[in-house]
Design a protein around this motif. Structure first.
Motif, mmCIF file in Angstrom:
data_model
loop_
_atom_site.group_PDB
_atom_site.id
_atom_site.type_symbol
_atom_site.label_atom_id
_atom_site.label_comp_id
_atom_site.label_asym_id
_atom_site.label_seq_id
_atom_site.Cartn_x
_atom_site.Cartn_y
_atom_site.Cartn_z
ATOM 1 N N ARG A 15 0.780 -1.175 0.000
ATOM 2 C CA ARG A 15 -0.035 0.038 -0.039
ATOM 3 C C ARG A 15 0.787 1.177 0.043
ATOM 4 O O ARG A 15 0.286 2.342 -0.516
ATOM 5 N N GLN A 16 2.020 1.336 0.714
ATOM 6 C CA GLN A 16 2.872 2.362 1.071
ATOM 7 C C GLN A 16 3.462 2.553 -0.636
ATOM 8 O O GLN A 16 3.743 3.914 -0.911
ATOM 9 N N THR A 17 3.836 1.717 -1.350
ATOM 10 C CA THR A 17 4.409 1.754 -2.637
ATOM 11 C C THR A 17 3.522 1.743 -3.625
ATOM 12 O O THR A 17 3.953 2.203 -4.694
ATOM 13 N N GLY A 18 2.181 1.679 -3.507
ATOM 14 C CA GLY A 18 1.340 1.624 -4.556
ATOM 15 C C GLY A 18 1.574 0.474 -5.421
ATOM 16 O O GLY A 18 1.219 0.637 -6.571
ATOM 17 N N GLY A 19 1.693 -0.689 -4.889
ATOM 18 C CA GLY A 19 2.039 -1.770 -5.823
ATOM 19 C C GLY A 19 0.281 -2.216 -6.343
ATOM 20 O O GLY A 19 -0.774 -1.976 -5.832
ATOM 21 N N ASP A 20 0.542 -2.845 -7.485
ATOM 22 C CA ASP A 20 -0.771 -3.494 -8.156
ATOM 23 C C ASP A 20 -1.168 -4.752 -7.407
ATOM 24 O O ASP A 20 -2.370 -5.214 -7.923
ATOM 25 N N ARG A 21 -0.410 -5.454 -6.689
ATOM 26 C CA ARG A 21 -1.003 -6.509 -6.224
ATOM 27 C C ARG A 21 -1.718 -6.297 -4.706
ATOM 28 O O ARG A 21 -1.785 -7.561 -3.976
ATOM 29 N N VAL A 22 -2.198 -5.309 -4.554
ATOM 30 C CA VAL A 22 -2.828 -5.018 -3.237
ATOM 31 C C VAL A 22 -4.219 -5.444 -3.421
ATOM 32 O O VAL A 22 -4.759 -5.272 -4.288
ATOM 33 N N ALA A 23 -4.580 -6.099 -2.433
ATOM 34 C CA ALA A 23 -6.230 -6.608 -2.073
ATOM 35 C C ALA A 23 -6.884 -5.317 -1.956
ATOM 36 O O ALA A 23 -6.579 -4.584 -1.071
ATOM 37 N N LYS A 24 -7.897 -5.381 -2.896
ATOM 38 C CA LYS A 24 -8.635 -4.087 -2.859
ATOM 39 C C LYS A 24 -9.978 -4.369 -1.813
ATOM 40 O O LYS A 24 -11.144 -4.669 -2.216
ATOM 41 N N SER A 25 -9.538 -4.263 -0.452
ATOM 42 C CA SER A 25 -10.842 -4.723 0.435
ATOM 43 C C SER A 25 -11.887 -3.693 0.271
ATOM 44 O O SER A 25 -13.096 -3.699 0.965
ATOM 45 N N THR A 26 -11.458 -2.220 0.033
ATOM 46 C CA THR A 26 -12.236 -1.081 0.100
ATOM 47 C C THR A 26 -13.620 -1.100 -0.885
ATOM 48 O O THR A 26 -14.605 -0.440 -1.072
ATOM 49 N N THR A 27 -13.165 -1.616 -2.004
ATOM 50 C CA THR A 27 -14.274 -1.695 -3.169
ATOM 51 C C THR A 27 -15.231 -2.815 -2.947
ATOM 52 O O THR A 27 -14.929 -3.953 -2.483
ATOM 53 N N TYR A 28 -16.326 -2.381 -3.090
ATOM 54 C CA TYR A 28 -17.530 -3.368 -3.204
ATOM 55 C C TYR A 28 -17.697 -3.989 -4.306
ATOM 56 O O TYR A 28 -18.006 -3.507 -5.259
ATOM 57 N N LYS A 29 -17.822 -5.600 -4.347
ATOM 58 C CA LYS A 29 -18.363 -6.196 -5.568
ATOM 59 C C LYS A 29 -19.621 -7.074 -5.521
ATOM 60 O O LYS A 29 -19.239 -7.844 -4.416
ATOM 61 N N PRO A 30 -20.672 -6.909 -6.044
ATOM 62 C CA PRO A 30 -21.816 -7.599 -5.620
ATOM 63 C C PRO A 30 -21.416 -8.984 -5.947
ATOM 64 O O PRO A 30 -20.678 -9.390 -6.968
ATOM 65 N N GLU A 31 -22.440 -10.014 -5.391
ATOM 66 C CA GLU A 31 -22.395 -11.353 -5.520
ATOM 67 C C GLU A 31 -22.552 -11.653 -7.217
ATOM 68 O O GLU A 31 -23.526 -10.975 -7.847
ATOM 69 N N LYS A 32 -21.844 -12.434 -7.961
ATOM 70 C CA LYS A 32 -22.332 -12.919 -9.415
ATOM 71 C C LYS A 32 -22.833 -14.198 -9.251
ATOM 72 O O LYS A 32 -23.937 -14.366 -10.334
ATOM 73 N N MET A 37 -26.303 -15.648 -3.405
ATOM 74 C CA MET A 37 -27.184 -14.388 -2.920
ATOM 75 C C MET A 37 -28.237 -15.013 -2.204
ATOM 76 O O MET A 37 -28.771 -15.952 -2.539
ATOM 77 N N TYR A 38 -28.482 -14.144 -0.940
ATOM 78 C CA TYR A 38 -29.617 -14.487 -0.201
ATOM 79 C C TYR A 38 -30.541 -13.484 -0.111
ATOM 80 O O TYR A 38 -30.566 -12.452 -0.383
ATOM 81 N N GLY A 39 -31.656 -14.172 -0.373
ATOM 82 C CA GLY A 39 -33.090 -13.342 -0.031
ATOM 83 C C GLY A 39 -33.520 -12.828 -1.492
ATOM 84 O O GLY A 39 -32.975 -12.723 -2.381
ATOM 85 N N ARG A 40 -34.989 -12.831 -1.503
ATOM 86 C CA ARG A 40 -35.463 -12.554 -2.902
ATOM 87 C C ARG A 40 -35.347 -11.189 -3.201
ATOM 88 O O ARG A 40 -34.966 -10.682 -4.489
ATOM 89 N N ARG A 41 -35.274 -10.188 -2.276
ATOM 90 C CA ARG A 41 -35.215 -8.915 -2.820
ATOM 91 C C ARG A 41 -33.631 -8.545 -3.184
ATOM 92 O O ARG A 41 -33.579 -7.724 -4.174
ATOM 93 N N THR A 42 -32.702 -9.102 -2.495
ATOM 94 C CA THR A 42 -31.397 -8.866 -3.154
ATOM 95 C C THR A 42 -31.325 -9.191 -4.582
ATOM 96 O O THR A 42 -30.649 -8.819 -5.339
ATOM 97 N N LYS A 43 -31.923 -10.746 -4.887
ATOM 98 C CA LYS A 43 -31.831 -11.075 -6.479
ATOM 99 C C LYS A 43 -32.491 -10.176 -7.168
ATOM 100 O O LYS A 43 -32.190 -10.050 -8.320
ATOM 101 N N CYS A 44 -33.636 -9.799 -6.671
ATOM 102 C CA CYS A 44 -34.503 -8.802 -7.556
ATOM 103 C C CYS A 44 -33.707 -7.520 -7.981
ATOM 104 O O CYS A 44 -33.694 -7.171 -8.907
#
Length: 66
Positions: A15-32, A37-44
């Motif tokens: 993270r200090q050096t700005g490496g491209d191998r850093v795990a991006k834990s702050t970005t949200y990726k929805p389930e594919k 996925m749980y729940g009908r509303r989430t799926k809709c």
């Protein structure tokens, strides 16, 4: 004196050096996968984002409703 260089240390340094191998834990990726996925509303909501109808209504059910 032994240096403690574990996974946390490597991630910190990347993270200090700005490496491209850093795990991006702050970005949200929805389930594919539907089974993850749980729940009908989430799926809709996800189906609306992807641009298709959910739940899938068969032609037979559509005819029965009319």
């Amino acid at each position: 004196m032994e240096l403690k260089r574990d996974r946390a240390w490597r991630r910190f340094r990347a993270r200090q050096t700005g490496g491209d191998r850093v795990a991006k834990s702050t970005t949200y990726k929805p389930e594919k996968k539907w089974k993850m996925m749980y729940g009908r509303r989430t799926k809709c909501v996800r189906a609306q984002q992807l641009g298709f109808d959910y739940p899938i209504v068969t032609t037979r059910k559509l005819l029965e409703q009319q």
